[in-house]
Motif scaffolding. Structure first.
Motif, short mmCIF file in Angstrom:
data_model
loop_
_atom_site.label_atom_id
_atom_site.label_comp_id
_atom_site.label_asym_id
_atom_site.label_seq_id
_atom_site.Cartn_x
_atom_site.Cartn_y
_atom_site.Cartn_z
N HIS A 5 43.93 60.08 44.48
CA HIS A 5 44.44 60.76 45.73
C HIS A 5 43.04 61.75 46.18
O HIS A 5 42.20 61.49 45.62
N ASP A 6 43.31 62.07 47.36
CA ASP A 6 42.33 62.97 48.03
C ASP A 6 42.10 64.50 47.77
O ASP A 6 41.79 65.06 48.74
N ASN A 29 43.29 53.38 49.05
CA ASN A 29 44.22 52.89 50.16
C ASN A 29 43.95 53.58 51.63
O ASN A 29 43.20 54.46 51.90
N PHE A 31 45.28 55.46 53.72
CA PHE A 31 45.58 56.90 53.89
C PHE A 31 44.66 57.68 53.30
O PHE A 31 43.98 58.58 53.81
N LEU A 32 44.22 57.23 52.21
CA LEU A 32 43.08 57.86 51.34
C LEU A 32 42.02 58.01 52.06
O LEU A 32 41.20 59.07 52.23
N ARG A 35 42.05 60.34 55.19
CA ARG A 35 41.92 61.65 54.92
C ARG A 35 40.77 62.02 54.25
O ARG A 35 40.22 63.15 54.58
N TRP A 50 41.60 48.21 49.33
CA TRP A 50 42.89 49.05 49.71
C TRP A 50 44.15 48.49 48.68
O TRP A 50 44.25 47.30 49.03
N SER A 74 49.86 64.66 46.71
CA SER A 74 49.28 64.15 47.79
C SER A 74 49.85 62.80 48.51
O SER A 74 50.39 62.08 47.52
N THR A 76 48.63 60.43 49.57
CA THR A 76 48.10 59.08 49.03
C THR A 76 48.11 58.76 47.48
O THR A 76 47.34 57.54 47.28
#
Ligand SMILES: [Fe+2]
Ligand SMILES: [Fe+2]
Length: 196
Positions: A5-6, A29, A31-32, A35, A50, A74, A76
């Motif tokens: 995650h981010d 992915n 969204f990651l 962001r 992704w 998060s 993501t």
């Protein structure tokens, strides 16, 4: 290179690793990447891959499963399950602080593990208190039914097979487990007084 995650503690060396490994693919992915782009993401999109929650990834000698852990900080977040070893990489979930390095949670005081586990889950995912107990237990079963032999994560000694049942039971109880109080201004004042 798989990013869970981010949060910066999970991608801090992303660019250094991608530069050092020119053939590496960044597994993340949408969204990651979205962001991370808001901060900085200097990796060409042609090197992205992704994978969504539930998707699989063929890495040559095995197929890994991207599965979001029950708790996270998060949107993501993806965990990673390796069916050939039974290891589930849980990102921030099932975590606990430790006073010193320990190979597994069997090596830390049992009471300290319970307290630390409760603290980490309720602080890192405070929304867990809003969840229906049974609905959350159902979602936690996604991981429990995988055939996990070992849980690894970013903020915990390894959880071996001998301690999985307890980890699963403790996690399922989080919606109704009170969060311990966080250090407040009085604690900060005390820290500063000690430093000065
Ligand atoms: Fe995180
Ligand atoms: Fe983290």
């Amino acid at each position: 290179m798989f990013i869970s995650h981010d949060d910066s503690d999970h991608h801090g060396n992303l660019h250094e690793v991608m530069d050092a490994c020119p053939n590496a693919t960044l597994v993340a992915n949408w969204f990651l990447c979205e962001r991370l782009k808001a901060e900085r993401l200097d990796v060409a999109p042609t090197r992205w891959r992704w994978i969504g929650d539930g998707d699989t990834l063929d890495v040559g000698d095995r197929t890994l499963h991207a599965i979001r852990p029950p708790l996270y900080d998060s949107p993501t977040t993806r965990g990673l399950f390796d069916p050939t070893t039974g290891v589930y990489w849980a990102s921030d979930c099932y975590a606990t602080p430790v006073l010193a390095g320990a190979p597994t949670v069997a090596d830390i005081d049992p009471e300290f593990w319970i307290e630390g586990f409760t603290m980490f889950q309720t602080w890192n995912s405070p929304w867990v208190s809003m969840l229906d107990h049974d609905a959350f237990a159902e979602s936690a079963r996604t991981i429990e039914q995988l055939g996990v032999t070992t849980i690894a994560g970013a903020h915990t000694p390894t959880i071996p097979s001998t301690h999985l049942d307890q980890a699963f039971t403790m996690l399922r109880a989080m919606p109704t487990t009170p969060a311990p109080p966080m250090p407040d201004q009085a604690a900060l004042d005390q820290m500063l007084a000690t430093l000065q």
